[in-house]
Design an enzyme around this catalytic site. Sequence first.
Site, mmCIF file in Angstrom:
data_model
loop_
_atom_site.group_PDB
_atom_site.id
_atom_site.type_symbol
_atom_site.label_atom_id
_atom_site.label_comp_id
_atom_site.label_asym_id
_atom_site.label_seq_id
_atom_site.Cartn_x
_atom_site.Cartn_y
_atom_site.Cartn_z
ATOM 1 N N TRP A 34 37.055 45.363 39.970
ATOM 2 C CA TRP A 34 36.591 44.198 40.742
ATOM 3 C C TRP A 34 35.107 43.962 40.521
ATOM 4 O O TRP A 34 34.654 42.822 40.466
ATOM 5 C CB TRP A 34 36.865 44.426 42.227
ATOM 6 C CG TRP A 34 36.419 43.297 43.113
ATOM 7 C CD1 TRP A 34 37.147 42.188 43.459
ATOM 8 C CD2 TRP A 34 35.157 43.170 43.777
ATOM 9 N NE1 TRP A 34 36.413 41.382 44.286
ATOM 10 C CE2 TRP A 34 35.181 41.947 44.503
ATOM 11 C CE3 TRP A 34 34.012 43.954 43.835
ATOM 12 C CZ2 TRP A 34 34.111 41.511 45.262
ATOM 13 C CZ3 TRP A 34 32.936 43.512 44.590
ATOM 14 C CH2 TRP A 34 32.988 42.311 45.291
ATOM 15 N N HIS A 35 34.339 45.023 40.387
ATOM 16 C CA HIS A 35 32.892 44.882 40.252
ATOM 17 C C HIS A 35 32.475 44.351 38.894
ATOM 18 O O HIS A 35 31.379 43.776 38.781
ATOM 19 C CB HIS A 35 32.205 46.224 40.528
ATOM 20 C CG HIS A 35 32.025 46.513 41.976
ATOM 21 N ND1 HIS A 35 32.989 47.149 42.730
ATOM 22 C CD2 HIS A 35 31.009 46.239 42.833
ATOM 23 C CE1 HIS A 35 32.572 47.261 43.978
ATOM 24 N NE2 HIS A 35 31.372 46.712 44.073
ATOM 25 N N GLY A 36 33.268 44.531 37.871
ATOM 26 C CA GLY A 36 32.854 44.007 36.583
ATOM 27 C C GLY A 36 33.834 44.321 35.475
ATOM 28 O O GLY A 36 34.572 45.302 35.527
ATOM 29 N N PHE A 61 29.025 39.877 40.073
ATOM 30 C CA PHE A 61 30.326 40.352 40.508
ATOM 31 C C PHE A 61 31.157 39.253 41.143
ATOM 32 O O PHE A 61 32.290 39.460 41.471
ATOM 33 C CB PHE A 61 30.147 41.526 41.495
ATOM 34 C CG PHE A 61 29.216 42.587 40.965
ATOM 35 C CD1 PHE A 61 29.373 43.068 39.686
ATOM 36 C CD2 PHE A 61 28.198 43.058 41.745
ATOM 37 C CE1 PHE A 61 28.513 44.029 39.189
ATOM 38 C CE2 PHE A 61 27.331 44.034 41.273
ATOM 39 C CZ PHE A 61 27.495 44.504 39.988
#
Length: 472
Positions: free
Chosen positions: A327-329, A472
């Site tokens: 999800w963050h990257g 993000f």
Amino acid sequence: MVFSSATFLIIFLPVTMILYYLVGVLITKNIAVKNLILLIASLIFYAWGEPVYIILMLISIFFNYIIGRDISLAKENEENKRSKTLFICAVTFNLCVLGFFKYADFVVENIGGLFGAELKMLNLPLPIGISFYTFQIMSYIIDLYNGKIKVQKNLFDFALYVSLFPQLIAGPIVKYKDIDDQLKNRKESLLKYSLGLNRFIIGLSKKLLLANTLGSVYSSVQEAGTNNLSFLAAWVGIICYTLQIYFDFSGYSDMAIGLGSMFGFKFNENFNYPYIASSVTDFWRRWHISLSSWFRDYVYIPLGGNRCKIPRHIFNLLVVWFLTGLWHGAAWNFIFWGLYYGVLLILEKYVLGKILEKIPRGARWFLTIICVMLGWVLFSAPTLSDALIYLKTMAGFGASFIDKNGIYLLSTNFVLILIGGFCATPIYKKLTNIFDEYKLSKIRIVAAPLLLIICIIFMISETYNPFLYFRF
């Protein structure tokens, strides 16, 4: 547009406030008018930085509004198969939109690398805040399907929920069930406004005075090159980044919560002094609380949570933390960062739990903060290989222990690091308890405008003003 910009502070926010309170509160006192003013302002706020991707957001809003109405109707008519099909379509649509814009190039690059082919990248710019507003939409759809909320029949109110500018581009992630009643019934007050303004100024100060200053130190460390760092320089750099990302993101959350209060909303807290945690488990109860609770409610618990056998529980944790990293990257270092925490949590739960309980709290805190800083290396590095080289340097392998650059970085930023460490703890909050509310209010009357003036000076004079969670 960002909260720490002159455009927002001097033009956008004052104009929005004047219209909201003059028209929405003093003249009409109609919740629909107030919501419409906020909706228009929110769409302008987003379009300011993403004029093309506002269309994508509007498509997502309209699609999920329509399919939400259909899911509700199907459930009322006890058409279980139809409601399930609609639910799957909605979740698939939202994940595909997020996946295409955020992960398409990552998939193409890795497929090309796997088969030794040079595939053409799409090079799509990432729509700002897409991870946040997509998760908000999905919370609405999932809770609606599970019967935890009622359908939102007003398109404009649903659009406001998705696009509300205080928390649009970087959270906190607001679940629909937490804001449903506030969309229809909320009251503004002088107390809410003053507390919200004070919270906003605190968040702005965290961002401009601490995060940016600490970030410039870590930026200079990165510019020196991973292969040219000493042991000392690497540790000074990651300590500064550890503080930067906290003040950057918690500062933004403070500003979002403060702005929400100024418009009569109450958003849940997103941080609770995570750097005083005495375990990794405790750290994640305190860091980015809205994201942790989202994954808990919509992934971890549906998978079975901890109410299952140990192998299944380990699997559930690894899935959740793999997805948290992803999800963050769209990069392997983020995936490894997520799995790193998954493994640590599993070790704390099943291997080290009883051992850690016997260790003094101070030692447990030290071990926890070291683990967190090692994690931030994975998180902040441009690539996984850069992260591994940086970690190697921090361990003292293949690099000098101390050099002139490391001494310079430590000596010139030692006081800044101490101030950052102090402000990352609840000590300041406890100190304010020695004042009664009357004296504290008088201090705030003087301190808040002074902080705001200092922030504006910094904002005008400094060129380094990134926001880490934009990517993000």
